[in-house]
Motif scaffolding. Structure first.
Motif, PDB file in Angstrom:
ATOM      1  N   ASP A   1      34.409  55.026  42.007  1.00  0.00           N
ATOM      2  CA  ASP A   1      35.870  55.073  42.028  1.00  0.00           C
ATOM      3  C   ASP A   1      36.417  54.293  43.219  1.00  0.00           C
ATOM      4  O   ASP A   1      37.405  53.575  43.101  1.00  0.00           O
ATOM      5  N   THR A   2      35.752  54.429  44.356  1.00  0.00           N
ATOM      6  CA  THR A   2      36.177  53.720  45.561  1.00  0.00           C
ATOM      7  C   THR A   2      36.053  52.212  45.361  1.00  0.00           C
ATOM      8  O   THR A   2      36.960  51.450  45.721  1.00  0.00           O
ATOM      9  N   LEU A   3      34.937  51.760  44.776  1.00  0.00           N
ATOM     10  CA  LEU A   3      34.757  50.334  44.520  1.00  0.00           C
ATOM     11  C   LEU A   3      35.765  49.816  43.494  1.00  0.00           C
ATOM     12  O   LEU A   3      36.291  48.707  43.639  1.00  0.00           O
ATOM     13  N   THR A   4      36.064  50.608  42.488  1.00  0.00           N
ATOM     14  CA  THR A   4      37.071  50.205  41.503  1.00  0.00           C
ATOM     15  C   THR A   4      38.435  50.075  42.178  1.00  0.00           C
ATOM     16  O   THR A   4      39.175  49.124  41.905  1.00  0.00           O
ATOM     17  N   ALA A   5      38.768  50.995  43.055  1.00  0.00           N
ATOM     18  CA  ALA A   5      40.039  50.913  43.788  1.00  0.00           C
ATOM     19  C   ALA A   5      40.074  49.665  44.664  1.00  0.00           C
ATOM     20  O   ALA A   5      41.088  48.961  44.719  1.00  0.00           O
ATOM     21  N   LEU A   6      38.962  49.365  45.339  1.00  0.00           N
ATOM     22  CA  LEU A   6      38.896  48.169  46.188  1.00  0.00           C
ATOM     23  C   LEU A   6      39.033  46.908  45.345  1.00  0.00           C
ATOM     24  O   LEU A   6      39.772  45.981  45.709  1.00  0.00           O
ATOM     25  N   LYS A   7      38.353  46.866  44.205  1.00  0.00           N
ATOM     26  CA  LYS A   7      38.438  45.691  43.326  1.00  0.00           C
ATOM     27  C   LYS A   7      39.857  45.516  42.791  1.00  0.00           C
ATOM     28  O   LYS A   7      40.366  44.397  42.727  1.00  0.00           O
ATOM     29  N   THR A   8      40.501  46.613  42.439  1.00  0.00           N
ATOM     30  CA  THR A   8      41.874  46.543  41.940  1.00  0.00           C
ATOM     31  C   THR A   8      42.803  46.017  43.021  1.00  0.00           C
ATOM     32  O   THR A   8      43.611  45.106  42.782  1.00  0.00           O
ATOM     33  N   ALA A   9      42.698  46.545  44.220  1.00  0.00           N
ATOM     34  CA  ALA A   9      43.532  46.082  45.330  1.00  0.00           C
ATOM     35  C   ALA A   9      43.264  44.613  45.632  1.00  0.00           C
ATOM     36  O   ALA A   9      44.192  43.848  45.923  1.00  0.00           O
ATOM     37  N   PHE A  10      42.014  44.203  45.529  1.00  0.00           N
ATOM     38  CA  PHE A  10      41.651  42.812  45.811  1.00  0.00           C
ATOM     39  C   PHE A  10      42.345  41.853  44.851  1.00  0.00           C
ATOM     40  O   PHE A  10      42.701  40.741  45.237  1.00  0.00           O
TER      41      PHE A  10
ATOM     42  N   VAL B   1      37.396  41.977  52.975  1.00  0.00           N
ATOM     43  CA  VAL B   1      37.261  42.615  51.660  1.00  0.00           C
ATOM     44  C   VAL B   1      36.239  41.856  50.813  1.00  0.00           C
ATOM     45  O   VAL B   1      35.402  42.461  50.135  1.00  0.00           O
ATOM     46  N   ARG B   2      36.273  40.527  50.854  1.00  0.00           N
ATOM     47  CA  ARG B   2      35.293  39.721  50.115  1.00  0.00           C
ATOM     48  C   ARG B   2      33.871  40.076  50.560  1.00  0.00           C
ATOM     49  O   ARG B   2      32.974  40.230  49.736  1.00  0.00           O
ATOM     50  N   GLU B   3      33.653  40.204  51.873  1.00  0.00           N
ATOM     51  CA  GLU B   3      32.327  40.534  52.389  1.00  0.00           C
ATOM     52  C   GLU B   3      31.874  41.912  51.933  1.00  0.00           C
ATOM     53  O   GLU B   3      30.701  42.094  51.583  1.00  0.00           O
ATOM     54  N   VAL B   4      32.775  42.883  51.920  1.00  0.00           N
ATOM     55  CA  VAL B   4      32.412  44.229  51.461  1.00  0.00           C
ATOM     56  C   VAL B   4      32.024  44.195  49.987  1.00  0.00           C
ATOM     57  O   VAL B   4      31.031  44.806  49.583  1.00  0.00           O
ATOM     58  N   LEU B   5      32.790  43.462  49.180  1.00  0.00           N
ATOM     59  CA  LEU B   5      32.438  43.344  47.769  1.00  0.00           C
ATOM     60  C   LEU B   5      31.065  42.696  47.609  1.00  0.00           C
ATOM     61  O   LEU B   5      30.222  43.189  46.844  1.00  0.00           O
ATOM     62  N   LEU B   6      30.826  41.614  48.340  1.00  0.00           N
ATOM     63  CA  LEU B   6      29.521  40.933  48.265  1.00  0.00           C
ATOM     64  C   LEU B   6      28.386  41.862  48.704  1.00  0.00           C
ATOM     65  O   LEU B   6      27.315  41.862  48.099  1.00  0.00           O
ATOM     66  N   ASP B   7      28.618  42.657  49.745  1.00  0.00           N
ATOM     67  CA  ASP B   7      27.603  43.600  50.214  1.00  0.00           C
ATOM     68  C   ASP B   7      27.238  44.627  49.152  1.00  0.00           C
ATOM     69  O   ASP B   7      26.149  45.199  49.177  1.00  0.00           O
ATOM     70  N   HIS B   8      28.157  44.862  48.220  1.00  0.00           N
ATOM     71  CA  HIS B   8      27.910  45.811  47.130  1.00  0.00           C
ATOM     72  C   HIS B   8      27.483  45.109  45.840  1.00  0.00           C
ATOM     73  O   HIS B   8      27.495  45.708  44.761  1.00  0.00           O
ATOM     74  N   GLY B   9      27.133  43.826  45.951  1.00  0.00           N
ATOM     75  CA  GLY B   9      26.639  43.099  44.793  1.00  0.00           C
ATOM     76  C   GLY B   9      27.722  42.692  43.807  1.00  0.00           C
ATOM     77  O   GLY B   9      27.432  42.458  42.634  1.00  0.00           O
TER      78      GLY B   9
ATOM     79  N   ASP C   1      30.676  39.996  42.824  1.00  0.00           N
ATOM     80  CA  ASP C   1      31.175  38.647  43.060  1.00  0.00           C
ATOM     81  C   ASP C   1      32.701  38.698  43.113  1.00  0.00           C
ATOM     82  O   ASP C   1      33.347  38.971  42.101  1.00  0.00           O
ATOM     83  N   PRO C   2      33.301  38.449  44.287  1.00  0.00           N
ATOM     84  CA  PRO C   2      34.759  38.534  44.399  1.00  0.00           C
ATOM     85  C   PRO C   2      35.495  37.600  43.443  1.00  0.00           C
ATOM     86  O   PRO C   2      36.604  37.912  43.007  1.00  0.00           O
ATOM     87  N   ASP C   3      34.880  36.485  43.091  1.00  0.00           N
ATOM     88  CA  ASP C   3      35.522  35.533  42.197  1.00  0.00           C
ATOM     89  C   ASP C   3      35.549  36.017  40.750  1.00  0.00           C
ATOM     90  O   ASP C   3      36.257  35.445  39.924  1.00  0.00           O
ATOM     91  N   GLU C   4      34.805  37.054  40.430  1.00  0.00           N
ATOM     92  CA  GLU C   4      34.768  37.604  39.075  1.00  0.00           C
ATOM     93  C   GLU C   4      35.548  38.909  38.943  1.00  0.00           C
ATOM     94  O   GLU C   4      35.694  39.440  37.848  1.00  0.00           O
ATOM     95  N   VAL C   5      36.051  39.429  40.057  1.00  0.00           N
ATOM     96  CA  VAL C   5      36.711  40.736  40.058  1.00  0.00           C
ATOM     97  C   VAL C   5      37.948  40.757  39.167  1.00  0.00           C
ATOM     98  O   VAL C   5      38.147  41.688  38.394  1.00  0.00           O
ATOM     99  N   ALA C   6      38.779  39.734  39.252  1.00  0.00           N
ATOM    100  CA  ALA C   6      40.015  39.724  38.457  1.00  0.00           C
ATOM    101  C   ALA C   6      39.709  39.799  36.961  1.00  0.00           C
ATOM    102  O   ALA C   6      40.387  40.521  36.226  1.00  0.00           O
ATOM    103  N   GLY C   7      38.685  39.087  36.515  1.00  0.00           N
ATOM    104  CA  GLY C   7      38.306  39.128  35.114  1.00  0.00           C
ATOM    105  C   GLY C   7      37.777  40.476  34.685  1.00  0.00           C
ATOM    106  O   GLY C   7      37.964  40.897  33.538  1.00  0.00           O
ATOM    107  N   GLU C   8      37.124  41.162  35.601  1.00  0.00           N
ATOM    108  CA  GLU C   8      36.598  42.497  35.297  1.00  0.00           C
ATOM    109  C   GLU C   8      37.725  43.527  35.230  1.00  0.00           C
ATOM    110  O   GLU C   8      37.758  44.361  34.325  1.00  0.00           O
ATOM    111  N   ILE C   9      38.649  43.462  36.176  1.00  0.00           N
ATOM    112  CA  ILE C   9      39.735  44.440  36.244  1.00  0.00           C
ATOM    113  C   ILE C   9      40.794  44.172  35.176  1.00  0.00           C
ATOM    114  O   ILE C   9      41.332  45.096  34.577  1.00  0.00           O
TER     115      ILE C   9
END
Length: 70
Positions: A5-14, A42-50, A52-60
């Motif tokens: 849930d925390t990662l989903t919230a971070l991805k949404t905010a990103f 934020v990009r680094e935190v996403l990368l640390d969790h595996g 890809d920040p460039d794919e987040v928008a498509g996922e969300i």
């Protein structure tokens, strides 16, 4: 709240953050450097969790993202 849930919230905010190329002194004034640091953090935190920040928008928001060309 789970880690997922925390990662989903971070991805949404990103997805609402400006792209680094859009952060200029003209648009953001003296805050440009700080904003770039925050975006990169934020990009680094996403990368640390595996994630890809460039794919987040498509996922969300898959319905509003362009199709990948590869």
């Amino acid at each position: 709240m789970s880690d997922n849930d925390t990662l989903t919230a971070l991805k949404t905010a990103f997805t609402f953050m400006p792209q680094p190329v859009d952060v200029t002194r003209f648009e953001y004034g003296d805050d440009a450097g700080r904003i770039l640091e925050q975006i990169n953090f934020v990009r680094e935190v996403l990368l640390d969790h595996g994630i890809d920040p460039d794919e987040v928008a498509g996922e969300i928001n898959p319905d509003t993202s362009p199709n990948s060309c590869y």
